[in-house]
Design a protein around this motif. Structure first.
Motif, PDB file in Angstrom:
ATOM      1  N   GLY A  11       1.158  -0.855  -0.585  1.00 42.13           N
ATOM      2  CA  GLY A  11       0.073   0.435   0.126  1.00 42.13           C
ATOM      3  C   GLY A  11       0.282   1.160   0.358  1.00 42.13           C
ATOM      4  N   CYS A  12       0.307   2.223   0.880  1.00 39.77           N
ATOM      5  CA  CYS A  12       0.702   3.121   0.429  1.00 39.77           C
ATOM      6  C   CYS A  12       1.837   4.239   1.822  1.00 39.77           C
ATOM      7  CB  CYS A  12      -0.861   4.683   1.071  1.00 39.77           C
ATOM      8  SG  CYS A  12      -0.745   4.131   2.226  1.00 39.77           S
ATOM      9  N   ASN A  15       1.792   3.101   5.263  1.00 38.17           N
ATOM     10  CA  ASN A  15       1.827   2.236   5.540  1.00 38.17           C
ATOM     11  C   ASN A  15       2.960   1.699   6.563  1.00 38.17           C
ATOM     12  OD1 ASN A  15      -0.723   1.505   6.004  1.00 38.17           O
ATOM     13  ND2 ASN A  15      -0.192  -0.249   4.143  1.00 38.17           N
ATOM     14  N   THR A  47      -1.158  -3.889   5.356  1.00 39.13           N
ATOM     15  CA  THR A  47      -2.197  -4.221   4.194  1.00 39.13           C
ATOM     16  C   THR A  47      -2.340  -2.995   3.842  1.00 39.13           C
ATOM     17  OG1 THR A  47      -4.376  -5.216   5.791  1.00 39.13           O
ATOM     18  CG2 THR A  47      -3.070  -6.914   5.356  1.00 39.13           C
ATOM     19  N   CYS A  48      -3.316  -3.297   2.604  1.00 41.19           N
ATOM     20  CA  CYS A  48      -4.187  -1.826   2.180  1.00 41.19           C
ATOM     21  C   CYS A  48      -5.244  -2.657   1.392  1.00 41.19           C
ATOM     22  CB  CYS A  48      -3.382  -1.343   0.987  1.00 41.19           C
ATOM     23  SG  CYS A  48      -3.899  -0.587   0.219  1.00 41.19           S
ATOM     24  N   SER A  49      -6.275  -1.871   1.610  1.00 42.46           N
ATOM     25  CA  SER A  49      -7.564  -2.384   1.028  1.00 42.46           C
ATOM     26  C   SER A  49      -8.061  -1.482  -0.040  1.00 42.46           C
ATOM     27  CB  SER A  49      -8.606  -2.118   2.548  1.00 42.46           C
ATOM     28  OG  SER A  49      -8.433  -2.921   2.934  1.00 42.46           O
ATOM     29  N   VAL A  50      -7.236  -0.437  -0.643  1.00 44.12           N
ATOM     30  CA  VAL A  50      -7.964   0.771  -0.996  1.00 44.12           C
ATOM     31  C   VAL A  50      -8.201   0.042  -3.400  1.00 44.12           C
ATOM     32  CG1 VAL A  50      -5.878   1.314  -2.231  1.00 44.12           C
ATOM     33  CG2 VAL A  50      -8.107   2.806  -1.993  1.00 44.12           C
ATOM     34  N   CYS A  82      -5.050  -1.861   6.888  1.00 39.86           N
ATOM     35  CA  CYS A  82      -6.459  -1.535   6.396  1.00 39.86           C
ATOM     36  C   CYS A  82      -7.139  -2.450   5.788  1.00 39.86           C
ATOM     37  CB  CYS A  82      -6.202  -0.259   4.833  1.00 39.86           C
ATOM     38  SG  CYS A  82      -5.939   1.047   5.180  1.00 39.86           S
ATOM     39  N   ILE A 161     -12.224   3.777   0.351  1.00 41.32           N
ATOM     40  CA  ILE A 161     -12.270   3.065   1.580  1.00 41.32           C
ATOM     41  C   ILE A 161     -11.914   3.646   2.835  1.00 41.32           C
ATOM     42  CG2 ILE A 161     -10.448   1.353   1.364  1.00 41.32           C
ATOM     43  CD1 ILE A 161     -12.444  -0.570   1.783  1.00 41.32           C
ATOM     44  N   THR A 165     -11.522   2.288   7.203  1.00 43.12           N
ATOM     45  CA  THR A 165     -10.011   1.888   7.605  1.00 43.12           C
ATOM     46  C   THR A 165      -9.479   2.742   8.514  1.00 43.12           C
ATOM     47  OG1 THR A 165      -9.028   2.510   5.357  1.00 43.12           O
ATOM     48  CG2 THR A 165     -10.197  -0.077   6.163  1.00 43.12           C
ATOM     49  N   ARG A 166      -9.295   4.076   8.261  1.00 43.07           N
ATOM     50  CA  ARG A 166      -9.056   4.943   8.553  1.00 43.07           C
ATOM     51  C   ARG A 166      -9.042   5.795   9.861  1.00 43.07           C
ATOM     52  NH1 ARG A 166      -2.831   4.276   8.228  1.00 43.07           N
ATOM     53  NH2 ARG A 166      -1.884   3.031   7.265  1.00 43.07           N
ATOM     54  N   GLN A 197      -3.246  11.366   4.876  1.00 42.44           N
ATOM     55  CA  GLN A 197      -3.630  10.891   3.833  1.00 42.44           C
ATOM     56  C   GLN A 197      -5.231  11.924   3.250  1.00 42.44           C
ATOM     57  OE1 GLN A 197      -4.031   8.533   7.228  1.00 42.44           O
ATOM     58  NE2 GLN A 197      -4.061   6.595   4.403  1.00 42.44           N
TER      59      GLN A 197
HETATM   60 FE1  SF4 Z   1      -3.120   3.424   2.547  1.00 46.10          FE
HETATM   61 FE2  SF4 Z   1      -6.040   3.881   1.690  1.00 46.10          FE
HETATM   62 FE3  SF4 Z   1      -4.282   1.640   1.106  1.00 46.10          FE
HETATM   63 FE4  SF4 Z   1      -4.938   2.601   4.090  1.00 46.10          FE
HETATM   64  S1  SF4 Z   1      -6.116   1.582   2.387  1.00 46.10           S
HETATM   65  S2  SF4 Z   1      -3.132   1.562   3.225  1.00 46.10           S
HETATM   66  S3  SF4 Z   1      -4.670   4.223   3.995  1.00 46.10           S
HETATM   67  S4  SF4 Z   1      -3.749   3.088   0.297  1.00 46.10           S
END
Ligand code: SF4
Ligand code: 5AD
Length: 431
Positions: A11-12, A15, A47-50, A82, A161, A165-166, A197
């Motif tokens: 992810g970003c 993370n 992890t990431c859920s984007v 996330c 999302i 998640t955050r 964010q």
């Molecule tokens: Fe980053 Fe967004 Fe992915 Fe969460 S959902 S890891 S904030 S990119």
């Protein structure tokens, strides 16, 4: 016996930062970092859920790592970040061998959870206040230190999302951020990148983002300040004046997510600006900083996006001429407003649009890079180039990678060179 941990980050950049935070918490208590999952007693996936694809990647990675749990059931396997927040105990349905599920606001509790004898630990309570003040991340060696300045998001773009998640926005104090910057400099980092964010929604007891930037310009030893990502709604003249006043210390690069160029789609996305607002903003930015590197994020195939809407996105790209763009096919996410929107765009149409967009962006990237030929730029030297150890690589203030003969240059030097050529996304230069 000393316990060893291994963290894999998806992810970003937020993370990346959070993984360094987790490593800091663990190392503070005597845990050591392991070079591979096989050698670790604790394996964490951050992890990431984007997009759905991001979650699928984690599912298959967990499948791959299962044999390590089978081999040594005492080993702990954790999913954090996330996707942990999004799926919670639901993750156990298909992956019952996961021990630990920790959301982005629960990292302070990791030590007690690791000591727990329960079969599974799930801690996904979001907080209105957690900014991890007082903890210091164990950063990977290098040039750049990520520093999180705010967490969460209040914007609720209808496709996203992240607010789920955050959680809600909260900012750290200027004092705490400046202290972290000073400590990073003392450890040898010369660049800082402020993360959030919506980094420019920063607000700590009425102190806003421009004030924070100015405070950081006073930290001795920082050679470059970057930040990511701002929301167009919160980019204003005051911010651009600070950029102009503190050039080149504050790097002349802004990542300005467009998402779509169509007013109808922007409205359905809840983006709070129109095409004309956005283009005026770009004019304003270039009035203060004519050589500002502008990059963006674009989504194709949002529900209801017509061919004409898509043309509007291409129109904005042709007007702005971004240095680069992260481009995505829309991926429906649970809980979001767009999840049940009708008028879905087919996968094949999304692919066609994405291909066209990428082709146009490649053209603009090369043109922009070629426009730099003959210009003198300031480069922060990073490391020997992977391709050729006799070459060094570094980045211009507008965030473009350049390679050049190593000569007497050392990592962390700030050097002036003239661009001689551009190929793909690499610049070449001479003294
Ligand atoms: Fe980053 Fe967004 Fe992915 Fe969460 S959902 S890891 S904030 S990119
Ligand atoms: N589908 C596709 N792309 C998305 N992004 C965020 N949510 C989605 C989604 N549901 C993209 C946006 C954002 C970037 C981090 O990811 O472009 O700026």
């Amino acid at each position: 016996m000393i316990k060893r941990f291994y963290i894999e980050t998806y992810g970003c950049q937020m993370n990346e930062y959070d993984s360094e935070l987790l490593a800091g918490i663990l190392m503070d208590k005597g845990y050591e970092s392991a070079p591979s999952p096989e050698e670790a007693d604790i394996i964490l996936l951050n992890t990431c859920s984007v997009r759905e694809h991001a979650e699928q990647k984690i599912h298959s990675r967990l499948g791959e790592l299962k044999y390590l749990k089978d081999k040594d059931p005492a080993r702990k396997l954790g999913v954090v970040g996330c996707m942990a927040q999004n799926l919670k105990e639901g993750l156990l349905e298909s992956k019952p061998y996961v021990d630990l599920i920790l959301g982005p606001d629960s990292y302070r509790n990791i030590l007690e959870h690791l000591d727990s004898t329960d079969a599974h630990t799930i801690d996904t309570k979001l907080s209105k206040f957690e900014v991890y003040d007082g903890l210091f991340p164990a950063r990977k060696e290098g040039i750049n230190a990520w520093i999180s300045i705010m967490r969460g998001c209040n914007k609720f773009c209808s496709y996203c999302i992240v607010p789920y998640t955050r959680g809600r926005e909260r900012s750290r104090s200027i004092e705490s951020i400046v202290n972290e910057a000073k400590r990073s400099v003392n450890l040898g980092f010369v660049e800082i990148t402020l993360l959030g964010q919506n980094v420019n929604s920063y607000d700590h007891e009425g102190k806003r983002f421009p004030e924070l930037l100015i405070a950081l310009t006073n930290v001795q030893g920082i050679r470059r300040i970057r930040y990511t990502s701002p929301h167009p709604q919160d980019v204003d003249e005051e911010l651009m004046k600070v950029h102009a006043d503190y050039k080149p210390l504050i790097a002349n690069h802004i990542h300005l997510p467009l998402q779509s160029g169509s007013d109808a789609v922007l409205k359905a996305m809840n983006r709070t600006y129109t095409q004309s607002h956005y283009l005026k903003l770009v004019d304003m930015i270039r009035k203060y900083l004519p050589d500002m590197g502008i990059t963006t994020d674009i989504i194709v195939g949002f529900p209801g996006e017509t061919e004409a809407d898509f043309r509007e996105t291409l129109h904005v790209m042709n007007s702005v001429r971004y240095d680069s763009a992260f481009t995505f096919k829309y991926s429906p996410r649970p809980y979001t407003k767009a999840w049940d929107m009708e008028d879905k765009v087919s996968e094949s149409e999304k692919s066609l649009r994405l291909t066209e967009l990428i082709r146009l962006q490649k053209k603009h990237t090369l043109e922009n890079y070629r426009n730099l030929i003959g210009k003198e730029v300031e480069i922060l030297v990073e490391a020997p180039s992977k391709r050729d150890p006799n070459e060094m690589k570094g980045r211009t203030a507008c965030n473009k990678i350049t390679v050049f003969p190593a000569g007497a240059y050392q990592a962390k030097d700030l050097v002036k060179r003239t661009i001689t050529d551009a190929q793909g996304i690499t610049l070449f230069s001479r003294p």
